[in-house]
Design a protein around this motif. Structure first.
Motif, PDB file in Angstrom:
ATOM      1  N   VAL A 143       0.926  -1.144   0.066  1.00 55.67           N
ATOM      2  CA  VAL A 143      -0.114   0.103  -0.085  1.00 55.67           C
ATOM      3  C   VAL A 143       0.953   1.312   0.051  1.00 55.67           C
ATOM      4  O   VAL A 143       1.634   1.483   0.924  1.00 55.67           O
ATOM      5  N   VAL A 145       1.644   5.139   0.088  1.00 57.09           N
ATOM      6  CA  VAL A 145       0.991   6.158   0.697  1.00 57.09           C
ATOM      7  C   VAL A 145       1.659   7.535   0.069  1.00 57.09           C
ATOM      8  O   VAL A 145       2.657   7.945   0.210  1.00 57.09           O
ATOM      9  N   ALA A 151      -4.559   8.261  -6.271  1.00 53.93           N
ATOM     10  CA  ALA A 151      -4.781   7.721  -5.076  1.00 53.93           C
ATOM     11  C   ALA A 151      -6.149   7.753  -4.408  1.00 53.93           C
ATOM     12  O   ALA A 151      -6.901   8.495  -5.029  1.00 53.93           O
ATOM     13  N   VAL A 152      -6.323   6.909  -3.669  1.00 46.92           N
ATOM     14  CA  VAL A 152      -7.792   6.636  -3.085  1.00 46.92           C
ATOM     15  C   VAL A 152      -7.672   7.144  -1.601  1.00 46.92           C
ATOM     16  O   VAL A 152      -6.605   6.930  -1.055  1.00 46.92           O
ATOM     17  N   LEU A 154      -7.515   7.623   2.066  1.00 51.30           N
ATOM     18  CA  LEU A 154      -7.265   6.745   3.032  1.00 51.30           C
ATOM     19  C   LEU A 154      -8.308   6.701   4.035  1.00 51.30           C
ATOM     20  O   LEU A 154      -8.768   5.554   4.427  1.00 51.30           O
ATOM     21  N   VAL A 157     -11.085   3.853   2.604  1.00 50.90           N
ATOM     22  CA  VAL A 157     -10.607   2.523   2.130  1.00 50.90           C
ATOM     23  C   VAL A 157     -10.161   1.567   3.418  1.00 50.90           C
ATOM     24  O   VAL A 157     -10.028   1.883   4.405  1.00 50.90           O
ATOM     25  N   LEU A 159      -7.887  -1.087   4.809  1.00 52.84           N
ATOM     26  CA  LEU A 159      -6.545  -1.646   4.527  1.00 52.84           C
ATOM     27  C   LEU A 159      -6.476  -3.162   4.545  1.00 52.84           C
ATOM     28  O   LEU A 159      -6.975  -3.579   5.516  1.00 52.84           O
ATOM     29  N   LEU A 184      -2.264  -0.758  -3.986  1.00 54.40           N
ATOM     30  CA  LEU A 184      -2.950   0.145  -3.961  1.00 54.40           C
ATOM     31  C   LEU A 184      -2.057   1.421  -3.271  1.00 54.40           C
ATOM     32  O   LEU A 184      -1.247   1.272  -2.734  1.00 54.40           O
ATOM     33  N   THR A 185      -2.757   2.799  -3.673  1.00 58.34           N
ATOM     34  CA  THR A 185      -2.080   3.754  -3.565  1.00 58.34           C
ATOM     35  C   THR A 185      -3.138   4.582  -2.574  1.00 58.34           C
ATOM     36  O   THR A 185      -4.159   4.771  -3.248  1.00 58.34           O
ATOM     37  N   VAL A 186      -2.772   5.283  -1.382  1.00 60.88           N
ATOM     38  CA  VAL A 186      -3.850   6.009  -0.753  1.00 60.88           C
ATOM     39  C   VAL A 186      -3.325   7.288  -0.489  1.00 60.88           C
ATOM     40  O   VAL A 186      -1.909   7.380  -0.346  1.00 60.88           O
ATOM     41  N   SER A 187      -4.069   8.252  -0.298  1.00 57.56           N
ATOM     42  CA  SER A 187      -3.540   9.684  -0.048  1.00 57.56           C
ATOM     43  C   SER A 187      -4.433   9.908   1.680  1.00 57.56           C
ATOM     44  O   SER A 187      -5.459   9.452   1.641  1.00 57.56           O
ATOM     45  N   ALA A 206      -1.287   6.622   8.658  1.00 60.62           N
ATOM     46  CA  ALA A 206      -1.326   5.505   7.888  1.00 60.62           C
ATOM     47  C   ALA A 206      -1.524   4.413   9.021  1.00 60.62           C
ATOM     48  O   ALA A 206      -2.170   3.223   8.928  1.00 60.62           O
TER      49      ALA A 206
END
Length: 226
Positions: A143, A145, A151-152, A154, A157, A159, A184-187, A206
């Motif tokens: 994942v 960050v 990005a989705v 955070l 989503v 994890l 997966l990329t999260v912001s 995170a």
């Protein structure tokens, strides 16, 4: 204290002692529990550890932590001796991550870790390919960050429980290879004028998101969640 062993009533407890946080020399008969360190019993324990580990040896503390570590890992790219790595290690220790992975340069400034690197498992990878290969072998979902366009949030989503949270260095963020290798990329939601968060702060947010989703938090303030 544990195992029913405590200092005598007239001795120091797990509070500030002699101007420093910690406990003084053990008063009364020493406990027979092998987890206790004779030198600490004799001289006192001023380390930055929770009260349950007072007077325990380093090896005993690590062994106990190993029975309770969470199945998430943390990785951070290190190409410019990033000072945030120490903060990431300290936070990973607080949230009981399985391991912290340093990608790139092996050396990093340990001052920010506040000695928690002694209790936290660390692993070095010379490049992103190495940490991605490790994640694949261990069946960890990578994942990333990062606040890129793909990005989705955070906050929206779930994890993966078995995950490796991957962070870039301060400033440029993740390398293209790291972004490409993530499942997966999260912001992290921001509302001010700055374009990015401090890497150490982002890692803490995170990790706490993972803990909120996957750990049974105690109902009583100060209770041990394990």
């Amino acid at each position: 204290m544990t195992s029913g062993a405590t200092p005598a009533d007239d001795g120091p407890g797990p509070t500030e002692w002699g101007g420093s946080v910690g406990v003084g020399p053990w008063r009364g008969p020493w406990p027979e529990d092998p987890r206790y360190d004779p030198q600490l019993l004799a001289e006192g324990d001023r380390r930055n550890v929770v009260d349950r580990y007072r007077y325990w040896s380093l090896e005993a503390i690590v062994a106990d932590l190993d029975t309770r570590r969470h199945p998430f890992h943390v990785a951070i790219e290190n190409f410019e001796h990033d000072l945030n790595i120490g903060t990431v290690v300290r936070t990973a220790n607080a949230f009981l991550a399985a391991e912290v992975h340093v990608v790139g340069r092996r050396r990093w400034n340990r001052r920010g870790a506040m000695v928690t690197d002694r209790y936290q498992h660390l692993r070095h990878h010379p490049d992103v390919a190495g940490v991605l290969a490790f994640a694949a072998e261990q069946e960890l979902a990578v994942v990333a960050v990062d606040n890129g366009p793909d990005a989705v949030p955070l906050e929206t989503v779930q994890l993966p429980r078995r995950s490796l949270l991957l962070f870039g260095q301060e400033g440029p963020g993740l390398t293209p290879a790291a972004r490409a290798g993530a499942a997966l990329t999260v912001s992290i939601a921001q509302f001010g004028s700055t374009r990015s968060l401090n890497a150490g702060v982002a890692a803490g947010i995170a990790m706490h998101a993972w803990v909120r989703q996957h750990t049974g938090l105690p109902m009583t303030p100060g209770a041990d969640p394990a």
